[in-house]
Design an enzyme around this catalytic site. Structure first.
Site, PDB file in Angstrom:
ATOM      1  CD  GLN A  69      -2.946  -1.039   2.291  1.00  0.00           C
ATOM      2  OE1 GLN A  69      -2.681  -1.701   3.292  1.00  0.00           O
ATOM      3  NE2 GLN A  69      -4.032  -0.294   2.215  1.00  0.00           N
TER       4      GLN A  69
ATOM      5  NE  ARG B  47       0.290  -5.201  11.958  1.00  0.00           N
ATOM      6  CZ  ARG B  47      -0.846  -5.302  11.276  1.00  0.00           C
ATOM      7  NH1 ARG B  47      -1.781  -4.381  11.398  1.00  0.00           N
ATOM      8  NH2 ARG B  47      -1.058  -6.329  10.487  1.00  0.00           N
TER       9      ARG B  47
ATOM     10  CG  HIS C 126      -0.921  -6.244   4.945  1.00  0.00           C
ATOM     11  ND1 HIS C 126      -0.991  -5.573   6.143  1.00  0.00           N
ATOM     12  CD2 HIS C 126      -2.088  -5.996   4.311  1.00  0.00           C
ATOM     13  CE1 HIS C 126      -2.149  -4.932   6.233  1.00  0.00           C
ATOM     14  NE2 HIS C 126      -2.826  -5.172   5.119  1.00  0.00           N
TER      15      HIS C 126
ATOM     16  CG  ASN D  64      -3.093  -7.649   8.149  1.00  0.00           C
ATOM     17  OD1 ASN D  64      -3.253  -7.106   9.230  1.00  0.00           O
ATOM     18  ND2 ASN D  64      -3.867  -7.378   7.099  1.00  0.00           N
ATOM     19  CD  GLU D  65      -7.419  -7.000   8.284  1.00  0.00           C
ATOM     20  OE1 GLU D  65      -7.756  -6.125   9.103  1.00  0.00           O
ATOM     21  OE2 GLU D  65      -7.571  -6.867   7.049  1.00  0.00           O
TER      22      GLU D  65
ATOM     23  CG  ASN E 105      -6.073  -5.793  12.253  1.00  0.00           C
ATOM     24  OD1 ASN E 105      -5.332  -5.653  13.219  1.00  0.00           O
ATOM     25  ND2 ASN E 105      -5.619  -6.115  11.055  1.00  0.00           N
TER      26      ASN E 105
ATOM     27  CE1 TYR F 155      -9.615   0.057   9.704  1.00  0.00           C
ATOM     28  CE2 TYR F 155      -9.279  -2.309   9.827  1.00  0.00           C
ATOM     29  CZ  TYR F 155      -8.776  -1.032   9.656  1.00  0.00           C
ATOM     30  OH  TYR F 155      -7.427  -0.850   9.457  1.00  0.00           O
TER      31      TYR F 155
ATOM     32  CD  GLU G  29      -4.819  -3.169   9.846  1.00  0.00           C
ATOM     33  OE1 GLU G  29      -5.896  -2.809   9.316  1.00  0.00           O
ATOM     34  OE2 GLU G  29      -4.014  -3.937   9.297  1.00  0.00           O
TER      35      GLU G  29
ATOM     36  CD1 TRP H  98      -5.669   1.920   7.816  1.00  0.00           C
ATOM     37  CD2 TRP H  98      -4.001   0.485   8.210  1.00  0.00           C
ATOM     38  NE1 TRP H  98      -5.164   1.542   6.600  1.00  0.00           N
ATOM     39  CE2 TRP H  98      -4.137   0.669   6.816  1.00  0.00           C
ATOM     40  CE3 TRP H  98      -3.007  -0.360   8.697  1.00  0.00           C
ATOM     41  CZ2 TRP H  98      -3.312   0.010   5.900  1.00  0.00           C
ATOM     42  CZ3 TRP H  98      -2.201  -1.003   7.782  1.00  0.00           C
ATOM     43  CH2 TRP H  98      -2.350  -0.825   6.406  1.00  0.00           C
TER      44      TRP H  98
ATOM     45  CD  GLU I  23      -7.946   0.708   2.109  1.00  0.00           C
ATOM     46  OE1 GLU I  23      -8.501  -0.320   2.526  1.00  0.00           O
ATOM     47  OE2 GLU I  23      -6.883   1.142   2.590  1.00  0.00           O
TER      48      GLU I  23
END
Length: 440
Positions: free
Chosen positions: A20, A77, A121, A165-166, A287, A289, A349, A396, A403
């Protein structure tokens, strides 16, 4: 605005990911990743945008580290791009790739900031995807070899380690519905990719520890699941979605088991891998959101649930409802569900996107982000007061970035990036966060 008080030693940080922000996708011996392939495919990314330059962190990292030093965070991170280290996902490491991360990690340490490294990631080397990607069990073994390389090279400097990650996002968005790379639409046939990522996590933890790494955890995306009504049918749909989005990743790592609903969709012999997956961890990264709405499946839906939007809340420009109290709900649920099996938590995050612009006075005024961060930290402190052991919080993100399928429109950063000039401008939220973490 009175900020909540956090205990001494609470770790404040910021997060980014390699694809990213780095750019330089064809420099330094880096091989192609699935995201290079995906972004080059017409119609996959909003406005046809690419990440070839992104925020150009590859060349501008000293400037970005100086911003973090000004911010005063205790940890950064970051993620390492697998195809920079192993261009084809296997074999001897690329010296230029190792050299770049040597310089980056050294500079972070010299700034008095603890490196928190994510090994993966979502940027799978394309050569690994060509051999099956996360649908192939062998990818977990390749990943463990990669983890060992990083552990041997960086264990003396990295303070926190996160293997993947995720994995939920890779499984669901990458393999089930095709919104992210590699763009497959397998629906529930994507569940084996979750198991292979979980296995890769366990093997990577073993490889890192064998190489001398310490303080190893994870970073899973989790959401409270909200049924549309109190009917038994909606409750059953919520249990199914909770199993698919949350427990498919937390249960095997923390309990050494999988939700029963998913057993029929997992690879044969999955039980034999559970001891490897359930490696002891030093922290559990969450994480957060947004919550996810759900209802019973509508006629003709091949899935055992319908997704429903969360209504009645303000929205970010990334179409996420802003629901701070759901973070408290999520943490309390984990606390009660996993009890003594749950290690200390890091919020790895949490953040939001808005349409941030440089104003005529040269500043970037983002009161919505300040409100977002403040309200979520209030909810976090409430969860801690109720007994949840949370040791740190990573915002984050440090800077605006690419994105994924939405391109550059969603701006998540504390620092504004002008994508034409690459000029960095700290936003009002940067200065607010600086005062918070410095306790000024």
């Amino acid at each position: 605005m009175q900020n909540p008080i956090f205990p001494p030693g609470f770790l404040w940080g910021v997060s980014t990911s390699a694809f990213q922000i780095e750019g330089a996708t064809s420099e330094g011996g880096r091989g192609p990743s699935i995201w290079d392939t995906f972004t080059a495919t017409e119609g996959k990314i909003a406005r046809g945008e690419r990440a070839n330059v992104a925020a150009d962190h590859y060349h501008r990292y000293p400037e970005d580290i100086a911003l973090m030093a000004e911010l005063g965070v205790g940890a950064y991170r970051m993620s390492i791009a697998w195809p920079r280290i192993q261009p084809d996902g296997r074999g001897a490491p690329n010296p230029e790739g190792l050299g770049f991360y040597d310089k980056l990690i050294d500079a972070v340490c010299e700034a008095g900031i603890a490196p928190a490294v994510t090994l993966y990631h979502w940027d799978t080397p394309q050569a690994i995807e060509d051999e099956g990607g996360w649908l192939a069990r062998a990818t977990a073994d390749r990943f463990a070899e990669y983890a060992h390389i990083l552990g041997e090279r960086f264990a003396d400097r990295v303070k926190l380690w996160i293997p993947l990650n995720e994995p939920m996002v890779m499984s669901i968005f990458g393999y089930a519905i095709g919104e992210y790379a590699p763009g497959k639409t397998l629906l529930l046939d994507a569940v084996p990719t979750a198991h292979h990522q979980n296995l890769a996590h366990g093997l990577a933890v073993q490889a890192l520890r064998a190489a001398g790494a310490t303080n190893i955890g994870t970073a899973n995306n989790h959401s409270p699941i909200w049924p549309g009504d109190d009917s038994p049918e909606d409750a059953q749909a919520a249990e199914w979605l909770d199993a698919l989005l949350n427990r498919l990743y937390a249960d095997p790592v923390l309990l050494g088991s999988y939700p029963e609903q998913l057993h029929a969709h997992l690879p044969a012999g999955f039980v034999d891998d559970l001891p490897t997956i359930a490696q002891p961890l030093d922290f559990y990264g969450i994480n957060y959101y947004e919550p996810q709405g759900v209802a019973k499946p509508s006629p003709g839906n091949p899935l055992p649930f319908d997704l429903r939007p969360i209504e009645g809340y303000p929205m970010t420009t990334n179409d996420s409802p802003i629901v701070p109290h759901a973070l408290r709900e999520l943490l309390l649920d984990f606390h009660h569900r996993y009890r003594d099996k749950l290690p200390p938590i890091q919020i790895t995050e949490n953040g939001c996107s808005f349409a941030d612009e440089v104003a005529e006075d040269g500043g970037v005024h983002d009161p919505e982000r300040i409100d977002f961060l403040h309200s979520h930290l209030v909810a976090l402190r409430e969860a801690m007061d109720a007994g949840v052991d949370v040791r740190g919080y990573f915002c984050w993100s440090l800077m605006d970035n690419f994105e994924w399928s939405k391109g550059y429109a969603p701006r998540f950063g504390l620092v504004h990036v002008d994508y034409e000039t690459l000029r960095r401008t700290p936003k009002d939220s940067f200065h607010w966060y600086r005062k918070l973490v410095r306790d000024e």
